[in-house]
Design a protein around this motif. Structure first.
Motif, PDB file in Angstrom:
ATOM      1  N   GLY A 160     -11.491   3.276  -1.006  1.00  0.00           N
ATOM      2  CA  GLY A 160     -10.388   2.389  -0.628  1.00  0.00           C
ATOM      3  C   GLY A 160     -10.787   0.928  -0.674  1.00  0.00           C
ATOM      4  N   ALA A 161     -11.967   0.629  -1.280  1.00  0.00           N
ATOM      5  CA  ALA A 161     -12.446  -0.754  -1.342  1.00  0.00           C
ATOM      6  C   ALA A 161     -11.466  -1.649  -2.094  1.00  0.00           C
ATOM      7  CB  ALA A 161     -13.825  -0.803  -2.006  1.00  0.00           C
ATOM      8  N   SER A 162     -10.866  -1.122  -3.179  1.00  0.00           N
ATOM      9  CA  SER A 162      -9.935  -1.916  -3.983  1.00  0.00           C
ATOM     10  C   SER A 162      -8.670  -2.267  -3.222  1.00  0.00           C
ATOM     11  CB  SER A 162      -9.570  -1.158  -5.265  1.00  0.00           C
ATOM     12  OG  SER A 162      -8.969   0.082  -4.951  1.00  0.00           O
ATOM     13  N   GLN A 163      -8.391  -1.526  -2.122  1.00  0.00           N
ATOM     14  CA  GLN A 163      -7.216  -1.798  -1.304  1.00  0.00           C
ATOM     15  C   GLN A 163      -7.563  -2.602  -0.060  1.00  0.00           C
ATOM     16  OE1 GLN A 163      -5.514   2.049  -0.556  1.00  0.00           O
ATOM     17  NE2 GLN A 163      -5.109   2.449  -2.722  1.00  0.00           N
ATOM     18  N   GLY A 164      -8.824  -3.072   0.006  1.00  0.00           N
ATOM     19  CA  GLY A 164      -9.197  -3.965   1.085  1.00  0.00           C
ATOM     20  C   GLY A 164     -10.035  -3.353   2.184  1.00  0.00           C
ATOM     21  N   ARG A 165     -10.390  -2.069   2.098  1.00  0.00           N
ATOM     22  CA  ARG A 165     -11.194  -1.454   3.153  1.00  0.00           C
ATOM     23  C   ARG A 165     -12.624  -1.987   3.108  1.00  0.00           C
ATOM     24  NH1 ARG A 165     -11.232   4.745   3.555  1.00  0.00           N
ATOM     25  NH2 ARG A 165     -12.194   4.169   5.544  1.00  0.00           N
ATOM     26  N   LYS A 183       1.163  -3.680 -11.495  1.00  0.00           N
ATOM     27  CA  LYS A 183       1.760  -4.897 -10.946  1.00  0.00           C
ATOM     28  C   LYS A 183       1.542  -4.983  -9.439  1.00  0.00           C
ATOM     29  CE  LYS A 183       6.157  -7.395 -11.146  1.00  0.00           C
ATOM     30  NZ  LYS A 183       7.593  -7.255 -11.489  1.00  0.00           N
ATOM     31  N   LEU A 184       1.712  -3.858  -8.741  1.00  0.00           N
ATOM     32  CA  LEU A 184       1.499  -3.826  -7.291  1.00  0.00           C
ATOM     33  C   LEU A 184       0.036  -4.051  -6.932  1.00  0.00           C
ATOM     34  CD1 LEU A 184       3.822  -0.825  -6.336  1.00  0.00           C
ATOM     35  CD2 LEU A 184       4.149  -3.212  -5.668  1.00  0.00           C
ATOM     36  N   ARG A 185      -0.867  -3.449  -7.716  1.00  0.00           N
ATOM     37  CA  ARG A 185      -2.299  -3.645  -7.447  1.00  0.00           C
ATOM     38  C   ARG A 185      -2.704  -5.099  -7.630  1.00  0.00           C
ATOM     39  NH1 ARG A 185      -4.653   1.838 -10.378  1.00  0.00           N
ATOM     40  NH2 ARG A 185      -4.627   3.171  -8.514  1.00  0.00           N
ATOM     41  N   GLN A 186      -2.094  -5.763  -8.619  1.00  0.00           N
ATOM     42  CA  GLN A 186      -2.391  -7.165  -8.836  1.00  0.00           C
ATOM     43  C   GLN A 186      -1.909  -8.009  -7.658  1.00  0.00           C
ATOM     44  OE1 GLN A 186      -4.303  -8.264 -11.418  1.00  0.00           O
ATOM     45  NE2 GLN A 186      -4.305 -10.145 -10.241  1.00  0.00           N
ATOM     46  N   GLN A 187      -0.734  -7.658  -7.108  1.00  0.00           N
ATOM     47  CA  GLN A 187      -0.223  -8.364  -5.926  1.00  0.00           C
ATOM     48  C   GLN A 187      -1.153  -8.157  -4.731  1.00  0.00           C
ATOM     49  OE1 GLN A 187       3.831  -7.173  -5.123  1.00  0.00           O
ATOM     50  NE2 GLN A 187       4.487  -7.564  -7.225  1.00  0.00           N
ATOM     51  N   LEU A 188      -1.720  -6.961  -4.638  1.00  0.00           N
ATOM     52  CA  LEU A 188      -2.615  -6.635  -3.538  1.00  0.00           C
ATOM     53  C   LEU A 188      -3.884  -7.477  -3.591  1.00  0.00           C
ATOM     54  CD1 LEU A 188      -2.717  -4.523  -1.192  1.00  0.00           C
ATOM     55  CD2 LEU A 188      -4.112  -3.111  -2.695  1.00  0.00           C
ATOM     56  N   LEU A 189      -4.315  -7.832  -4.829  1.00  0.00           N
ATOM     57  CA  LEU A 189      -5.555  -8.580  -5.002  1.00  0.00           C
ATOM     58  C   LEU A 189      -5.379 -10.082  -4.823  1.00  0.00           C
ATOM     59  CD1 LEU A 189      -7.019  -6.756  -8.108  1.00  0.00           C
ATOM     60  CD2 LEU A 189      -7.574  -6.403  -5.713  1.00  0.00           C
ATOM     61  N   GLU A 190      -4.122 -10.565  -4.833  1.00  0.00           N
ATOM     62  CA  GLU A 190      -3.883 -11.991  -4.682  1.00  0.00           C
ATOM     63  C   GLU A 190      -4.280 -12.425  -3.285  1.00  0.00           C
ATOM     64  OE1 GLU A 190       0.185 -12.524  -5.613  1.00  0.00           O
ATOM     65  OE2 GLU A 190      -0.084 -12.232  -7.772  1.00  0.00           O
ATOM     66  N   PRO A 191      -5.000 -13.543  -3.163  1.00  0.00           N
ATOM     67  CA  PRO A 191      -5.455 -13.987  -1.841  1.00  0.00           C
ATOM     68  C   PRO A 191      -4.281 -14.358  -0.947  1.00  0.00           C
ATOM     69  CG  PRO A 191      -5.848 -15.687  -3.490  1.00  0.00           C
ATOM     70  CD  PRO A 191      -5.387 -14.464  -4.235  1.00  0.00           C
ATOM     71  N   LEU A 210       0.828  -1.208   0.000  1.00  0.00           N
ATOM     72  CA  LEU A 210       0.000   0.000   0.000  1.00  0.00           C
ATOM     73  C   LEU A 210       0.863   1.259   0.000  1.00  0.00           C
ATOM     74  CD1 LEU A 210      -2.891  -0.909   2.467  1.00  0.00           C
ATOM     75  CD2 LEU A 210      -3.064  -0.544   0.009  1.00  0.00           C
ATOM     76  N   GLU A 211       1.973   1.234   0.767  1.00  0.00           N
ATOM     77  CA  GLU A 211       2.869   2.394   0.810  1.00  0.00           C
ATOM     78  C   GLU A 211       3.539   2.603  -0.547  1.00  0.00           C
ATOM     79  OE1 GLU A 211       2.726   0.070   3.129  1.00  0.00           O
ATOM     80  OE2 GLU A 211       1.908   1.253   4.787  1.00  0.00           O
ATOM     81  N   LYS A 212       3.926   1.503  -1.193  1.00  0.00           N
ATOM     82  CA  LYS A 212       4.540   1.606  -2.523  1.00  0.00           C
ATOM     83  C   LYS A 212       3.559   2.178  -3.532  1.00  0.00           C
ATOM     84  CE  LYS A 212       7.811  -2.247  -1.974  1.00  0.00           C
ATOM     85  NZ  LYS A 212       8.166  -3.605  -2.448  1.00  0.00           N
ATOM     86  N   ILE A 213       2.297   1.754  -3.447  1.00  0.00           N
ATOM     87  CA  ILE A 213       1.263   2.263  -4.349  1.00  0.00           C
ATOM     88  C   ILE A 213       1.073   3.765  -4.151  1.00  0.00           C
ATOM     89  CG2 ILE A 213      -1.237   2.248  -4.782  1.00  0.00           C
ATOM     90  CD1 ILE A 213      -1.170  -0.784  -4.404  1.00  0.00           C
ATOM     91  N   LYS A 214       1.006   4.196  -2.894  1.00  0.00           N
ATOM     92  CA  LYS A 214       0.841   5.620  -2.602  1.00  0.00           C
ATOM     93  C   LYS A 214       2.023   6.445  -3.111  1.00  0.00           C
ATOM     94  CE  LYS A 214      -2.190   5.018   1.413  1.00  0.00           C
ATOM     95  NZ  LYS A 214      -2.296   5.099   2.890  1.00  0.00           N
TER      96      LYS A 214
END
Length: 364
Positions: A122-127, A36-44, A4-8
């Motif tokens: 922030g739903a896409s980031q897990g909120r 690429k980072l967003r895809q990693q964030l979505l991986e279970p 999340l910090e890298k994305i920001k």
């Protein structure tokens, strides 16, 4: 540093970078890193801890429609209005905490309608339960984006950004790009038309960012950097979306008319039961379902039991729908309706059918 910090950090760098010819390569690389980072964030997560309450609903019926929106915009109310399912509705936020299915009976089709919990920023980031809600949206044939007519444009922009971040593309088609990795031979880049938004150098740099050094990349359009990344990622969902503006009873006629003329938009009022019939018509139009009626030799067609198929369906699709071995026993078909050049017309398995065609199948 976490994902999340890298994305920001990347988003902040993109915001302060001026857009011009000199920076387009740098911005393109930043977009690739961000995707690429967003895809990693979505991986279970890989942890095997105790599982929580199930959220996904078994897909049923002839099509699936997902209701997406912020809390208290009328999702539960419209589910109750359009189906026989009672979804709890109240004047406070987050009344719905899980996914509630209902069934719309329309033109002989059974359309599954899903009421999902309200999305927050922030739903896409897990909120909140945002990732689960958006994962359900990925499985839908149509998204109904429920919006409060008083603040519709702000809500629409925020929801589109959340869906975009998680790989859902609304009302758009996949770019005409062929991409396939291979074991050796380097990057084979081919463009069949002039490229104005990307260069071969940028395309290869983006591939290297994904650690792809051997592949075939054939571009048959003039894509943006985002479209090229979508083709490389290959995990994008292209879904039709209908923007539904609720609570129009609180607006003037002029404001309602202005909203109703926007593309892919419908105005309604759940509380006053306004324009819901037109909404059903638009849902049917956007799903592009095809009703086909069967007929036995020497008998009248059965108009009470339609075969519901997707747009572009053929005689072969009907055969497979009716019985898995019927296509192999097919000799020819007889068609009455819009798809026939003359009525009746004798056709083969590849014949494309239109809505409300009547067919008769002759077996070998």
């Amino acid at each position: 540093m976490g994902i999340l910090e890298k994305i920001k950090d990347i988003e902040a760098e993109m915001a302060r970078t001026q857009k011009n010819k000199a920076t387009e390569h740098h911005l393109g690389m930043l977009k690739a890193k961000l995707a690429k980072l967003r895809q990693q964030l979505l991986e279970p997560p890989k942890s095997s801890g105790k599982t929580g309450e199930g959220f996904e609903v078994l897909k049923s019926g002839d099509a699936r429609v997902a209701l997406i929106g912020f809390p208290s915009v009328g999702k539960s109310t419209i589910l109750t209005c359009l189906t026989e399912t009672e979804s709890q509705a109240a004047a406070y936020e987050f009344t719905t905490l899980t996914c509630i299915p209902g069934v719309i009976q329309y033109h002989g089709a059974r359309i599954q309608l899903l009421d999902t919990p309200g999305i927050i920023e922030g739903a896409s980031q897990g909120r909140g339960r945002g990732r689960q809600v958006i994962s359900v949206a990925r499985t839908a044939d149509l998204i109904l984006m429920m919006l409060d007519a008083n603040k519709g444009e702000v809500q629409k922009r925020l929801l589109e950004e959340e869906l975009e971040a998680i790989g859902i593309r609304l009302n758009s088609q996949p770019p005409n790009i062929y991409f396939k990795t291979k074991s050796a031979g380097g990057v084979n880049f081919t463009a069949t038309c002039a490229l104005t938004k990307i260069t071969e150098k940028l395309a290869k740099s983006i591939l290297h960012e994904y650690k792809i050094f051997n592949c075939d990349l054939v571009i048959r359009c003039d894509p943006t950097v985002d479209e090229l990344i979508d083709a490389i990622e290959g995990r994008r969902s292209y879904i039709r979306c209908l923007y539904v503006y609720n609570k129009i009873d609180q607006l003037s006629i002029e404001e309602i008319d202005k909203i109703a003329r926007r593309p892919n938009s419908v105005v309604i009022s759940c509380n006053m039961n306004l324009n819901l019939d037109f909404l059903l018509e638009k849902i049917w139009e956007y799903l592009a379902l095809v009703r086909v009626y069967t007929k036995k030799r020497g008998e009248a067609p059965d108009f009470n039991d339609a075969v519901i198929l997707r747009g572009g369906a053929t005689m072969e699709d009907v055969c497979r729908y009716l019985h898995k071995e019927l296509a192999s026993q097919f000799k020819y078909g007889i068609v009455w309706g819009v798809s026939a050049k003359h009525c009746p017309q004798r056709v083969g398995l590849s014949h494309s059918l239109e809505d409300e065609d009547v067919i008769q199948i002759v077996k070998k």
